[in-house]
Design an enzyme around this catalytic site. Structure first.
Site, PDB file in Angstrom:
ATOM      1  N   THR A   1      -8.936  87.601 -95.724  1.00 60.27           N
ATOM      2  CA  THR A   1      -9.450  86.401 -96.383  1.00 60.27           C
ATOM      3  C   THR A   1      -9.064  86.452 -97.856  1.00 60.27           C
ATOM      4  O   THR A   1      -8.643  87.499 -98.367  1.00 60.27           O
ATOM      5  CB  THR A   1     -10.982  86.293 -96.210  1.00 60.27           C
ATOM      6  OG1 THR A   1     -11.462  85.081 -96.803  1.00 60.27           O
ATOM      7  CG2 THR A   1     -11.689  87.480 -96.842  1.00 60.27           C
ATOM      8  N   CYS A   2      -9.190  85.321 -98.550  1.00 57.22           N
ATOM      9  CA  CYS A   2      -8.874  85.269 -99.982  1.00 57.22           C
ATOM     10  C   CYS A   2      -9.511  84.017-100.557  1.00 57.22           C
ATOM     11  O   CYS A   2     -10.608  83.641-100.150  1.00 57.22           O
ATOM     12  CB  CYS A   2      -7.358  85.297-100.209  1.00 57.22           C
ATOM     13  SG  CYS A   2      -6.472  83.904 -99.473  1.00 57.22           S
ATOM     14  N   GLY A   3      -8.850  83.335-101.483  1.00 60.92           N
ATOM     15  CA  GLY A   3      -9.395  82.114-102.056  1.00 60.92           C
ATOM     16  C   GLY A   3      -9.214  80.908-101.156  1.00 60.92           C
ATOM     17  O   GLY A   3     -10.130  80.113-100.965  1.00 60.92           O
TER      18      GLY A   3
END
Length: 292
Positions: free
Chosen positions: A247-249
């Site tokens: 996951t990330c932004g």
């Protein structure tokens, strides 16, 4: 497949290829090169304008913010299969092609397009190690002309195990049966820095681990070797015996972690498409602050 030792190149047309490999194959009739550059708003760069000014010969521009699900309020979510096929056909990308994707930052957004093609069941795609900056620095040819596009048929077999939605990630967070790895910077992960997108809370998904995507890269924007990548995951506290969700932004740099996992031979990993752009906007979803 020749994984580099130190700075020796790794050439695997299903994951990562060197600039030397691409230069040697640039005239292959079934090679398709995609400029997959994308930047955060605060980077003040326009990827399409940069592409029109200069790009690798024969490259097509892959617009991450257009080849997506426009019905979603979230940024650049995975497009419906029909839209993906339509856009790739119009770009002349399809069956029998070897695809190489790159970006103008080195290795930033190209991995997202690599992952998207993999999600759509296309295996013959690789990321250009070091991207356009390395290509230019080594004196390889560039051009400003747009290639002639001819339709090409594509068959898609969506690999649903490669993507997770918010419900699945929420369950994984509660049960702890997956390692959730967040590719954002440590300051954003800990909730000490504001999110670049307005309206989002700060913090991270409970139970997730933090591994900034840049930790997998050398100073020249190339991927580190297999041993160093594995050490980076282990140093982040990741148990590689568990399946992984990246996951990330907004689902872009999470794919760099996905690429790293593939390079070390791990296959049981998926990407949370909505990422923090989704999780951070809903007050009903729990968040954690700090390192844990």
């Amino acid at each position: 497949m020749n994984w580099r030792e130190g700075q020796m190149a790794f050439d695997d047309p299903k994951t990562l290829v060197s600039t030397k490999w691409l230069a040697a194959h640039l005239s292959d009739p079934d090679l398709r090169v995609l400029d997959a550059s994308w930047y955060l708003p605060d980077m003040n760069r326009d990827p399409r304008v940069e592409y029109e000014k200069e790009h690798i010969p024969g490259a097509r521009f892959f617009d991450i913010d257009e080849v997506c699900d426009k019905t979603s309020d979230l940024p650049h979510m995975v497009p419906p299969v029909e839209k993906f096929i339509s856009r790739m056909r119009a770009m002349g990308v399809g069956a029998g092609h070897q695809i190489v994707t790159y970006d103008g930052a080195g290795l930033f957004s190209a991995a997202r397009v690599w992952w998207l093609f993999k999600l759509m069941g296309q295996n013959d795609i690789a990321v250009l190690d070091g991207g356009f900056p390395k290509w230019k620095a080594e004196g390889y040819p560039i051009e400003d002309t747009v290639p002639t596009l001819r339709d090409r048929h594509m068959v898609v077999r969506r690999q649903n195990h490669m993507i997770k939605d918010v419900t699945q990630v929420s369950l994984a967070s509660k049960l702890g049966d997956y390692e959730i790895i967040d590719a954002r910077s440590s300051a954003r992960f800990r909730g000490e820095a504001p999110e670049p997108r307005p309206g989002l809370r700060s913090g991270h998904i409970p139970g997730s681990k933090n591994l900034f995507f840049n930790s997998l890269l050398n100073e020249d924007g190339t991927m580190k070797d297999v041993a160093a990548i594995k050490v980076a995951f282990e140093n982040a506290g990741v148990n590689l015996d568990k399946p992984v969700i990246t996951t990330c932004g907004s689902g872009i740099t999470a794919a760099v972690l996905s690429l790293g996992l593939s390079l070390i031979g791990k296959t049981d990993h998926a990407l949370y498409d909505g990422s923090w752009s989704e999780w951070g906007q809903f007050s009903t979803l729990p968040i954690s602050i700090g390192d844990m």
